[in-house]
Design an enzyme around this catalytic site. Structure first.
Site, PDB file in Angstrom:
ATOM      1  N   HIS A  94       0.842  -1.206   0.000  1.00 20.93           N
ATOM      2  CA  HIS A  94       0.000   0.000   0.000  1.00 20.93           C
ATOM      3  C   HIS A  94       0.877   1.256   0.000  1.00 20.93           C
ATOM      4  O   HIS A  94       0.632   2.203  -0.763  1.00 20.93           O
ATOM      5  CB  HIS A  94      -0.908  -0.014   1.234  1.00 20.93           C
ATOM      6  CG  HIS A  94      -1.621   1.275   1.492  1.00 20.93           C
ATOM      7  ND1 HIS A  94      -2.930   1.508   1.110  1.00 20.93           N
ATOM      8  CD2 HIS A  94      -1.221   2.424   2.102  1.00 20.93           C
ATOM      9  CE1 HIS A  94      -3.294   2.714   1.472  1.00 20.93           C
ATOM     10  NE2 HIS A  94      -2.274   3.301   2.076  1.00 20.93           N
ATOM     11  N   GLU A  95       1.898   1.281   0.845  1.00 19.27           N
ATOM     12  CA  GLU A  95       2.779   2.450   0.913  1.00 19.27           C
ATOM     13  C   GLU A  95       3.569   2.616  -0.379  1.00 19.27           C
ATOM     14  O   GLU A  95       3.789   3.737  -0.843  1.00 19.27           O
ATOM     15  CB  GLU A  95       3.721   2.331   2.107  1.00 19.27           C
ATOM     16  CG  GLU A  95       3.037   2.261   3.461  1.00 19.27           C
ATOM     17  CD  GLU A  95       2.072   3.412   3.705  1.00 19.27           C
ATOM     18  OE1 GLU A  95       2.300   4.511   3.145  1.00 19.27           O
ATOM     19  OE2 GLU A  95       1.089   3.216   4.444  1.00 19.27           O
ATOM     20  N   HIS A 136       1.544   4.379  -2.908  1.00 17.03           N
ATOM     21  CA  HIS A 136       1.612   5.832  -2.736  1.00 17.03           C
ATOM     22  C   HIS A 136       2.832   6.401  -3.454  1.00 17.03           C
ATOM     23  O   HIS A 136       2.759   7.444  -4.103  1.00 17.03           O
ATOM     24  CB  HIS A 136       1.696   6.186  -1.250  1.00 17.03           C
ATOM     25  CG  HIS A 136       0.380   6.219  -0.533  1.00 17.03           C
ATOM     26  ND1 HIS A 136      -0.711   6.939  -0.996  1.00 17.03           N
ATOM     27  CD2 HIS A 136      -0.021   5.633   0.622  1.00 17.03           C
ATOM     28  CE1 HIS A 136      -1.718   6.793  -0.158  1.00 17.03           C
ATOM     29  NE2 HIS A 136      -1.336   5.999   0.827  1.00 17.03           N
ATOM     30  N   GLU A 165      -6.262   7.288  -0.960  1.00 16.40           N
ATOM     31  CA  GLU A 165      -6.151   6.075  -0.146  1.00 16.40           C
ATOM     32  C   GLU A 165      -6.796   4.881  -0.853  1.00 16.40           C
ATOM     33  O   GLU A 165      -6.255   3.766  -0.820  1.00 16.40           O
ATOM     34  CB  GLU A 165      -6.800   6.295   1.220  1.00 16.40           C
ATOM     35  CG  GLU A 165      -6.018   7.217   2.133  1.00 16.40           C
ATOM     36  CD  GLU A 165      -4.610   6.725   2.376  1.00 16.40           C
ATOM     37  OE1 GLU A 165      -4.421   5.505   2.587  1.00 16.40           O
ATOM     38  OE2 GLU A 165      -3.682   7.553   2.345  1.00 16.40           O
TER      39      GLU A 165
END
Length: 289
Positions: free
Chosen positions: A136-137, A140, A207
């Site tokens: 997930h990071e 980003h 997100e």
């Protein structure tokens, strides 16, 4: 890895960016009329500093330190493997000594990025869940979210400064009376409120995009969904002092620190329930159901 775009999500993000752009065009026109254009230069200096030093500021505020492969070999190996799957250069890896289970990514570009985790997160999640969070990071990072949010909030910062300091730095029209200054401050207040809400909406879409990207990198949406539920459940057991110390990092964290009713309205993140449902829907798509 097949990085399939979510066009519905991209459309909402594009619409939000368009509305922000239109709002800021009007705002710059107002600044020109009331003699505040000089403030763009002043805030521009802070904008450049924030863009180039955002990673250092974020790590410093969290007390996170970059760690070597010798210190955290498994974490480094996981990040390296996920970067290969995501076609990304490997970022710096940092760890913060904190009981709050969380993670964040920072850096203005893919080559200058850092992903950080807290010791609380490493102690809370199993291997698959941690992999989902790190993916997930990295999503980003791949989406350049830090740069996007910094640019989106630039003129919002200008508007806030005029609201706060407009009477003292009233520009050329101050000599002609108080009315022009008051009008400029009121316009800036409206711009700040509207842009604040639009930026929060953009952050929530960001997100969702990172959730989808992270699940695509691992091919395991359920692991990220499980991690979100685990982290969310653990937040209630973290001492309030620790939560207050880290609440200013909400926009970076994978799960935000809750701050009451107003905090939910202006949240930088969608609810955990909605994120988990989106991940479950993505899992069904991957399975061809």
């Amino acid at each position: 890895m097949e990085w399939k775009p979510d066009w519905g999500l991209r459309g909402r993000m594009a619409l939000t960016m368009f509305l922000l752009f239109a709002l800021y065009i009007v705002f710059v026109g107002v600044l020109s009329q009331f003699g505040y254009t000089y403030m763009l230069v002043f805030v521009g200096i802070f904008f450049v500093a924030q863009l180039f030093f955002s990673d250092k500021l974020a790590l410093y505020s969290m007390g996170a330190k970059k760690v070597s492969e010798d210190e955290y070999p498994q974490l480094h190996a996981m990040v390296g493997r996920l970067c290969q799957q995501a076609d990304l250069p490997k970022p710096n890896v940092a760890v913060a000594q904190s009981r709050v289970p969380n993670a964040f990514a920072t850096g203005r570009s893919q080559k200058s990025s850092t992903v950080a985790v807290t010791t609380g997160l490493l102690q809370t999640l199993d291997q698959d869940e941690l992999e989902g969070v790190m993916a997930h990071e990295l999503a980003h990072v791949k989406n350049r979210d830090v740069m996007v949010m910094t640019i989106a909030s630039f003129l919002s910062t200008v508007a806030f400064m005029i609201v706060r300091w407009g009477f003292w730095f009233g520009g050329g029209n101050r000599r002609e009376g108080g009315a022009p200054v008051i009008v400029a401050i009121l316009v800036s207040l409206v711009v700040w409120i509207v842009s604040f809400l639009l930026i929060r909406a953009l952050s929530r879409y960001r997100e969702y995009a990172a959730d989808r990207g992270g699940a695509t990198i691992t091919g395991n949406p359920s692991a990220l969904a499980s991690a979100l539920l685990t982290i969310d459940g653990r937040m209630d057991n973290v001492p309030k002092e620790d939560l207050r110390e880290q609440s200013e990092m909400n926009a970076f964290f994978i799960i935000p620190i809750r701050s009451g009713f107003i905090g939910k309205i202006a949240s930088t993140h969608p609810s955990t329930e909605n994120r988990v449902e989106q991940l479950r829907q993505l899992e069904r798509e991957m399975e061809g159901v």
